[in-house]
Design an enzyme around this catalytic site. Structure first.
Site, PDB file in Angstrom:
ATOM      1  N   CYS A  81      14.280   2.221  -4.321  1.00  0.00           N
ATOM      2  CA  CYS A  81      13.528   1.854  -5.530  1.00  0.00           C
ATOM      3  C   CYS A  81      14.113   2.444  -6.806  1.00  0.00           C
ATOM      4  O   CYS A  81      14.192   1.760  -7.826  1.00  0.00           O
ATOM      5  CB  CYS A  81      12.058   2.239  -5.384  1.00  0.00           C
ATOM      6  SG  CYS A  81      11.748   4.011  -5.180  1.00  0.00           S
ATOM      7  N   HIS A 133       7.616   6.566  -5.790  1.00  0.00           N
ATOM      8  CA  HIS A 133       8.029   5.170  -5.878  1.00  0.00           C
ATOM      9  C   HIS A 133       8.019   4.722  -7.338  1.00  0.00           C
ATOM     10  O   HIS A 133       7.234   5.218  -8.142  1.00  0.00           O
ATOM     11  CB  HIS A 133       7.095   4.288  -5.044  1.00  0.00           C
ATOM     12  CG  HIS A 133       7.579   2.886  -4.857  1.00  0.00           C
ATOM     13  ND1 HIS A 133       8.766   2.573  -4.246  1.00  0.00           N
ATOM     14  CD2 HIS A 133       7.033   1.703  -5.235  1.00  0.00           C
ATOM     15  CE1 HIS A 133       8.928   1.255  -4.238  1.00  0.00           C
ATOM     16  NE2 HIS A 133       7.896   0.704  -4.835  1.00  0.00           N
ATOM     17  N   HIS A 145      10.367  -4.328  -7.489  1.00  0.00           N
ATOM     18  CA  HIS A 145      10.717  -3.030  -6.913  1.00  0.00           C
ATOM     19  C   HIS A 145      11.412  -3.228  -5.578  1.00  0.00           C
ATOM     20  O   HIS A 145      11.431  -4.325  -5.030  1.00  0.00           O
ATOM     21  CB  HIS A 145       9.467  -2.156  -6.744  1.00  0.00           C
ATOM     22  CG  HIS A 145       8.442  -2.734  -5.805  1.00  0.00           C
ATOM     23  ND1 HIS A 145       8.022  -2.087  -4.678  1.00  0.00           N
ATOM     24  CD2 HIS A 145       7.755  -3.905  -5.829  1.00  0.00           C
ATOM     25  CE1 HIS A 145       7.108  -2.817  -4.049  1.00  0.00           C
ATOM     26  NE2 HIS A 145       6.942  -3.928  -4.735  1.00  0.00           N
TER      27      HIS A 145
END
Length: 183
Positions: A81, A133, A145
């Site tokens: 990510c 994240h 993402h």
């Protein structure tokens, strides 16, 4: 009589040429990568891509959709990510970000969900007290993402999973950009 025939033939040829040119233009429009990206996001993903949208952003994401997730990866064979976010900012916004989602958070002005604009960052604390994240906000609660289970995808902040773990949004601070350039 011959003049009338030649004139009619000329009109017919011009009409056929104009029709062929219009067909070619329409074909090129559907094959244009920018238009394909806009169609994909608008029709398939439900993201409103309009005249004010950053087409370069959508085209970049479109080219990466489906890339598998790989922790520490940063290629189309596998990406995580933060590397995906870093690549977007490098190629689309000409901005260098730090490598981890936690470090990137140190470069932003925190925002609430309501303040997010296209290109802002979204941060999550997934089953942790620390940021784990990151993604890129696209508008209409959608974000791009690299998901650990699905690879590069578009998700919605209102999905129960992401709503539960959403931490904050963020917009990269100009001074953070300059500091990286100077280092």
């Amino acid at each position: 009589m011959i003049k009338k025939f030649l004139f009619s033939t000329l009109i017919a040829l011009c009409s056929i040429t104009a029709l062929n040119a219009q067909t070619a233009k329409e074909t090129n429009k559907t094959e244009d990568p920018d238009n394909l990206a806009s169609q994909y996001f608008g029709q398939v993903m439900g993201v409103a891509v309009d005249a004010t949208s950053n087409i370069k952003l959508y085209k970049f994401i479109y080219e990466w959709i489906g890339t598998p997730y790989s922790f520490g990866g940063n290629t189309k064979k596998g990406i995580d990510c933060s590397a995906f976010t870093k690549a977007i900012y490098d190629k689309v916004f000409n901005t260098t970000l730090l490598r981890s989602s936690r470090d990137i958070f140190s470069m932003v002005d925190p925002l609430s969900k309501e303040e997010l604009k296209e290109g802002d960052l979204v941060f999550f604390k997934i089953k942790s007290s620390r940021i784990t994240h990151i993604g890129i906000y696209l508008g209409d609660d959608r974000f791009a993402h690299a998901s650990s289970s699905r690879g590069v995808v578009i998700s919605n902040l209102t999905e129960p999973y992401y709503a539960r773990y959403f931490y904050r949004g963020g917009r990269v601070i100009e001074s953070a950009k300059k500091q990286l350039i100077e280092e």
